[in-house]
Design an enzyme around this catalytic site. Structure first.
Site, PDB file in Angstrom:
ATOM      1  N   MET A  93      27.183   4.716  18.631  1.00  0.00           N
ATOM      2  CA  MET A  93      28.190   5.678  19.076  1.00  0.00           C
ATOM      3  C   MET A  93      28.015   6.060  20.549  1.00  0.00           C
ATOM      4  SD  MET A  93      29.768   5.604  16.276  1.00  0.00           S
ATOM      5  CE  MET A  93      30.977   6.900  16.167  1.00  0.00           C
ATOM      6  N   ILE A  95      29.236   5.032  24.608  1.00  0.00           N
ATOM      7  CA  ILE A  95      30.121   4.250  25.471  1.00  0.00           C
ATOM      8  C   ILE A  95      29.243   3.478  26.452  1.00  0.00           C
ATOM      9  CG2 ILE A  95      31.923   4.397  27.234  1.00  0.00           C
ATOM     10  CD1 ILE A  95      32.987   6.854  25.712  1.00  0.00           C
ATOM     11  N   ASN A 110      31.175  -5.752  17.969  1.00  0.00           N
ATOM     12  CA  ASN A 110      31.253  -4.363  17.499  1.00  0.00           C
ATOM     13  C   ASN A 110      32.068  -4.321  16.220  1.00  0.00           C
ATOM     14  OD1 ASN A 110      31.125  -1.432  17.725  1.00  0.00           O
ATOM     15  ND2 ASN A 110      33.260  -1.485  18.411  1.00  0.00           N
ATOM     16  N   HIS A 112      34.592  -1.588  14.293  1.00  0.00           N
ATOM     17  CA  HIS A 112      35.303  -0.326  14.489  1.00  0.00           C
ATOM     18  C   HIS A 112      36.128  -0.047  13.237  1.00  0.00           C
ATOM     19  CE1 HIS A 112      37.021   2.998  16.695  1.00  0.00           C
ATOM     20  NE2 HIS A 112      38.213   2.637  16.250  1.00  0.00           N
TER      21      HIS A 112
END
Ligand code: GAR
Length: 213
Positions: A93, A95, A110, A112
């Site tokens: 979590m 950026i 990733n 999502h």
């Protein structure tokens, strides 16, 4: 052939990481989970990883005083120490900076919990319910500098039920993540993915879209 080295980055529970580690062992992939790295020492998935004999490491975000570049550099150092072929963000979590993403281009994946490009960012299930969408889902994709964007490897669609709340929808989407994340990683470690411009092709023609049963 040398086994492919997978580094998994987590922030919390780590259930997708566990699904990958299990599939890797059970299906005898030419690969190993070389390390599980968390951005916080209390990430619950670390205990599971240790209990299952996986190497773990922590690069604590808080130690870098909110400096994303410094955190990224420390994280890259921990990752590079493992010489990974693939870096998997599994509920990670944070950026990441464009420099970080560029360093692992083509080998950074990733998951999502939405049907991208819808609902990037946080609180995906709540926002999907508020928007009244009839399909939710999850996406595995290669990471580019733009948050929750990048060439899509595999998506799973989950119908939204009239009585769904955030928790019930999240639970059904997560069950699909546990199907598609190991599948995408398996394709990667077997060299079965080809990037064609912005699209990812599965070289055996296996479906890159699945629907929840
Ligand atoms: C998963 O639902 C994953 O898709 C999501 O966090 C959860 C982690 O669960 N990731 C994101 O929201 C990233 N933008 P897990 O720790 O049990 O795998």
């Amino acid at each position: 052939m040398k086994p492919q080295r997978i580094v998994v980055l987590i922030s919390g529970r780590g259930s997708n990481m566990a699904a990958v580690a299990r599939a890797c062992a059970d299906e005898g992939w030419p690969a190993e989970v070389a390390a599980v790295i968390a951005d916080r020492p209390e990430a619950a998935g670390l205990a599971w990883a240790r209990d299952h004999g996986l190497h773990t490491d922590v690069v604590d975000f808080r130690r870098h005083g909110g400096d994303r570049a410094a955190f990224g550099a420390a994280l890259a150092e921990a990752i590079d120490a493992q010489a990974p072929d693939l870096v998997l963000l599994a509920g990670f979590m944070r950026i990441l900076t464009p420099d970080f993403v560029a360093r692992y281009e083509g080998r950074l994946m990733n998951v999502h919990p939405s049907l991208l490009p819808a609902f990037t960012g946080l609180h995906t299930h709540r926002r999907a319910l508020e928007a009244g969408v009839k399909w939710a889902g999850a996406t595995v994709h290669f990471v580019t500098a733009e948050l929750d964007h990048g060439p899509i490897v595999l998506q799973a669609a989950v119908p939204v039920r009239p009585d769904d709340d955030e928790a019930s929808l999240a639970e059904r989407v997560l069950a699909q993540e546990h199907r598609i994340v190991p599948r995408a990683v398996r394709w990667f470690v077997h060299g079965r993915l080809r990037l064609d411009g912005g699209a990812v092709r599965q070289l055996d023609g296996e479906p890159q879209a699945v629907v929840a049963e």
